[in-house]
Design a protein around this motif. Structure first.
Motif, short mmCIF file in Angstrom:
data_model
loop_
_atom_site.label_atom_id
_atom_site.label_comp_id
_atom_site.label_asym_id
_atom_site.label_seq_id
_atom_site.Cartn_x
_atom_site.Cartn_y
_atom_site.Cartn_z
N ASN A 137 -17.59 25.01 77.56
CA ASN A 137 -18.34 23.73 77.65
C ASN A 137 -17.46 22.83 78.44
O ASN A 137 -17.72 21.59 78.11
N ARG A 138 -17.06 23.10 79.79
CA ARG A 138 -16.09 22.05 80.59
C ARG A 138 -16.45 22.51 81.87
O ARG A 138 -16.45 23.72 82.17
N MET A 139 -16.81 21.24 82.92
CA MET A 139 -17.02 21.68 84.17
C MET A 139 -15.62 21.26 84.78
O MET A 139 -14.73 20.57 84.07
N PRO A 140 -15.18 21.98 85.87
CA PRO A 140 -15.91 22.67 87.04
C PRO A 140 -15.80 24.22 86.72
O PRO A 140 -15.04 24.69 85.90
N LYS A 171 -10.75 18.67 92.26
CA LYS A 171 -9.90 19.74 92.53
C LYS A 171 -10.69 20.68 93.21
O LYS A 171 -10.30 21.13 94.18
N GLN A 178 -16.62 16.83 69.17
CA GLN A 178 -17.23 18.00 69.62
C GLN A 178 -16.30 18.91 68.47
O GLN A 178 -15.12 18.95 68.32
N ILE A 226 -22.04 15.51 82.12
CA ILE A 226 -21.28 15.75 81.08
C ILE A 226 -21.50 14.78 79.88
O ILE A 226 -21.47 15.08 78.62
N THR A 230 -15.21 13.85 88.54
CA THR A 230 -14.09 13.64 87.55
C THR A 230 -12.81 14.22 88.55
O THR A 230 -13.03 15.38 89.19
N GLU A 244 -12.21 27.15 84.67
CA GLU A 244 -10.78 26.69 84.66
C GLU A 244 -10.43 26.36 86.18
O GLU A 244 -10.22 27.23 86.96
N SER A 245 -10.21 25.27 86.37
CA SER A 245 -9.86 24.87 87.86
C SER A 245 -8.65 25.44 88.46
O SER A 245 -8.54 25.83 89.82
N GLN A 266 -23.49 20.36 79.84
CA GLN A 266 -22.37 21.29 79.60
C GLN A 266 -22.69 22.23 78.50
O GLN A 266 -21.78 23.05 78.05
N PHE A 267 -23.77 21.85 77.50
CA PHE A 267 -24.09 22.58 76.63
C PHE A 267 -25.31 23.46 76.65
O PHE A 267 -26.07 24.06 76.00
N ASN A 287 -11.04 16.72 87.48
CA ASN A 287 -11.20 18.52 87.39
C ASN A 287 -12.15 18.66 88.47
O ASN A 287 -11.95 19.82 89.08
N MET A 331 -1.96 22.01 85.34
CA MET A 331 -2.92 22.64 84.36
C MET A 331 -2.60 22.38 82.78
O MET A 331 -3.30 21.75 81.97
N1 LIG Z 1 -8.42 22.88 82.03
C1 LIG Z 1 -10.13 22.49 82.56
C2 LIG Z 1 -10.54 21.23 81.89
C3 LIG Z 1 -11.98 20.63 82.41
C4 LIG Z 1 -12.50 19.43 81.71
O1 LIG Z 1 -11.68 18.98 80.87
N2 LIG Z 1 -13.44 19.16 82.29
C5 LIG Z 1 -14.28 17.76 81.55
C6 LIG Z 1 -14.36 16.85 82.63
S1 LIG Z 1 -12.82 16.36 83.62
C7 LIG Z 1 -15.37 18.23 80.97
O2 LIG Z 1 -16.22 19.04 81.36
N3 LIG Z 1 -15.91 17.63 79.88
C8 LIG Z 1 -17.16 17.77 79.07
C9 LIG Z 1 -17.01 17.75 77.64
O3 LIG Z 1 -15.73 17.12 77.18
O4 LIG Z 1 -17.65 18.11 76.75
C10 LIG Z 1 -10.15 22.65 84.05
O5 LIG Z 1 -9.10 22.25 84.74
O6 LIG Z 1 -11.10 23.39 84.71
#
Ligand SMILES: N[C@@H](CCC(=O)N[C@@H](CS)C(=O)NCC(=O)O)C(=O)O
Length: 254
Positions: A50-53, A14, A237, A33, A9, A71-72, A38-39, A11, A105
């Motif tokens: 719970n967000r990648m990367p 990057k 969520q 995801i 994706t 946080e990217s 992510q959980f 993010n 960001m």
């Molecule tokens: N601000 C975070 C945003 C990360 C983000 O939103 N990642 C999304 C994919 S692009 C994700 O992991 N989503 C999983 C979810 O919504 O549970 C960053 O830049 O690292």
């Protein structure tokens, strides 16, 4: 060696583009995801949001225990400091670069994410499509405004933070290059300087390689039931839903 917790994706790209640009050794750990990775407790211990990367550097700057980060923006700043590439170590130019990193960001990423949600995903969720109009106009309008900000900056500068390619470009490109797909391909006519920059960066081998990494993962055919489960996971969520997974992660923490 750096473990990168990744899904294809914007993010995620990057970080893989930055790793490629810096020539660092890395190992990809998939975080599906749509499938709920992510959980998982092992991921939540690295990224409680719970967000990648996310990354784990087993040979961190300054030594010591492996360093895990999410946080990217923070990850790119760290990798730049670790390698001495794409971000000056001090002085005014460092802060010019960081200003655009924070701009991406806080602005382009979230606004494009929300515009995409209201334009493309939400129509499969709400019963009455007229409910989407306000959100769609609000976020597509913001994306249009932000595209103008980049175009103006790039009309006077080769790169976002001036004359040098930097993490400001690396962090912004994965979102900016999707503008045509999100809005309409004709959008580029309004932003010719932005288009010039998108194409120039795309010609860099590291950008192309980081962007292509495991694209096939995001392109699987899903059944209707899988699609519904994916939407429920990603777009519904609440603290209550995530809390149990977080508590399990804390319980298993070493
Ligand atoms: N601000 C975070 C945003 C990360 C983000 O939103 N990642 C999304 C994919 S692009 C994700 O992991 N989503 C999983 C979810 O919504 O549970 C960053 O830049 O690292």
């Amino acid at each position: 060696m750096i473990d990168v917790y990744y899904w294809p994706t914007p993010n995620g790209w990057k970080v893989t583009i930055m790793l490629e640009e810096c020539g660092l050794d890395y190992r990809v750990v998939p975080v599906d995801i749509g499938g709920g990775d992510q959980f998982k407790p092992e991921f939540l211990r690295i990224c409680p949001n719970n967000r990648m990367p996310a990354v784990v550097d087993h040979d961190p700057l300054g030594g010591g225990d492996p360093l895990s980060m999410f946080e990217s923006g923070a990850i790119l700043e760290y990798l730049a400091d670790k390698t001495g590439r794409f971000l000056p170590a001090s002085g005014a130019q460092r802060y010019k670069v960081l200003q655009w990193v924070h701009w991406q960001m806080a602005n382009l990423g979230p606004m494009m994410g929300n515009a995409n949600h209201f334009k493309n995903y939400a129509k499969n969720i709400v019963e009455d499509p007229s409910q989407l109009e306000y959100g769609r106009n609000r976020f597509v309008g913001e994306v249009d405004r932000l595209s103008g900000v980049m175009d103006a900056q790039l009309s006077a500068n080769q790169f976002l933070a001036g004359a040098e390619y930097s993490i400001a470009d690396i962090i912004t490109w994965p979102w900016a290059m999707l503008l045509g797909r999100l809005i309409d391909e004709s959008v580029w006519e309004s932003f010719p300087n932005l288009k010039r920059w998108v194409d120039e960066l795309h010609a860099r081998p590291a950008v192309e390689k980081g962007w292509r990494l495991h694209r096939e993962w995001g392109k699987r055919e899903l059944t209707d039931a899988q699609e519904r489960a994916r939407r429920e996971l990603l777009f519904n969520q609440t603290n209550e839903k995530v809390r149990k997974a977080r508590e399990e992660a804390a319980r298993l923490a070493p």
